[in-house]
Design a protein around this motif. Structure first.
Motif, short mmCIF file in Angstrom:
data_model
loop_
_atom_site.label_atom_id
_atom_site.label_comp_id
_atom_site.label_asym_id
_atom_site.label_seq_id
_atom_site.Cartn_x
_atom_site.Cartn_y
_atom_site.Cartn_z
N ILE A 61 38.38 3.13 51.12
CA ILE A 61 39.21 2.37 50.17
C ILE A 61 39.29 3.12 48.85
CG2 ILE A 61 39.35 0.26 48.79
CD1 ILE A 61 38.16 -1.23 51.21
N ILE A 62 38.14 3.64 48.41
CA ILE A 62 38.10 4.39 47.15
C ILE A 62 38.97 5.64 47.26
CG2 ILE A 62 36.63 5.71 45.59
CD1 ILE A 62 34.36 3.72 46.30
N ASP A 63 38.80 6.36 48.37
CA ASP A 63 39.58 7.59 48.56
C ASP A 63 41.07 7.30 48.62
OD1 ASP A 63 37.30 9.11 48.59
OD2 ASP A 63 37.19 9.29 50.77
N ARG A 64 41.45 6.28 49.38
CA ARG A 64 42.87 5.92 49.50
C ARG A 64 43.43 5.53 48.13
NH1 ARG A 64 42.70 2.00 53.45
NH2 ARG A 64 42.70 3.63 55.00
N LYS A 65 42.65 4.76 47.40
CA LYS A 65 43.07 4.30 46.08
C LYS A 65 43.20 5.48 45.12
CE LYS A 65 41.98 0.49 43.04
NZ LYS A 65 41.17 -0.70 42.87
N ARG A 66 42.23 6.39 45.16
CA ARG A 66 42.25 7.57 44.29
C ARG A 66 43.43 8.48 44.63
NH1 ARG A 66 40.16 12.11 45.46
NH2 ARG A 66 38.63 11.32 46.93
N LEU A 67 43.66 8.71 45.93
CA LEU A 67 44.79 9.55 46.35
C LEU A 67 46.12 8.94 45.93
CD1 LEU A 67 43.62 10.63 49.92
CD2 LEU A 67 43.84 12.10 47.91
N ALA A 68 46.24 7.63 46.08
CA ALA A 68 47.47 6.95 45.67
C ALA A 68 47.66 7.07 44.16
CB ALA A 68 47.44 5.48 46.09
N ALA A 69 46.58 6.89 43.40
CA ALA A 69 46.67 7.00 41.93
C ALA A 69 47.03 8.43 41.52
CB ALA A 69 45.34 6.59 41.29
#
Length: 140
Positions: A61-69
């Motif tokens: 979730i953190i990685d997906r969120k960071r990549l999206a940001a």
């Protein structure tokens, strides 16, 4: 020797821009509200750099969120290199939370259908040039 202005395959470049910008609304949802760029009256995008996110349990979730940001930041930087007209056109087409049809857009802009698509095409090519120093440009 690298050519500074190679001949661009406009059709493939526009397809790549369309594919990226079509994910914008999903990126916003994945990145979360704290990472949503604010858009000023002149369609200048401002990224909220608040990094005080609570710790998430799942690393994915953190990685997906960071990549999206990160992707939102790249899109924001490219958008801010465009003139107000191109920013507004691309925003209305791809980024506004209220999805609007192309017909409604060219009526809003008081343009013929063909002029709307010509203007949108130009804005997409300019966006491709601006995104990560031309990363979206496809050469012939």
């Amino acid at each position: 020797m690298m050519i500074l202005f190679p001949e661009i395959d406009r059709k493939k470049t526009k397809k790549k821009v369309h594919e990226l910008l079509s994910t914008y609304r999903s990126l916003l949802r994945i990145a979360g509200e704290k990472n949503v760029p604010k858009i000023t009256a002149s369609y200048v995008f401002e990224v909220n750099q608040n990094t005080n996110n609570p710790i998430q349990r799942a690393e994915t979730i953190i990685d997906r969120k960071r990549l999206a940001a990160n992707e939102l930041t790249k899109i924001t930087n490219a958008m801010n290199q465009l003139d107000r007209y191109d920013r507004q056109l691309l925003y209305d087409k791809y980024m506004d939370r209220q999805f609007t049809t192309n017909i409604a857009l060219y009526m809003t802009y008081h343009m013929s259908e063909s002029k709307f698509y010509r203007e949108l095409d130009k804005a997409m090519i300019r966006f491709a040039e601006s995104y990560e120093s031309g990363q979206l440009l496809i050469e012939k």
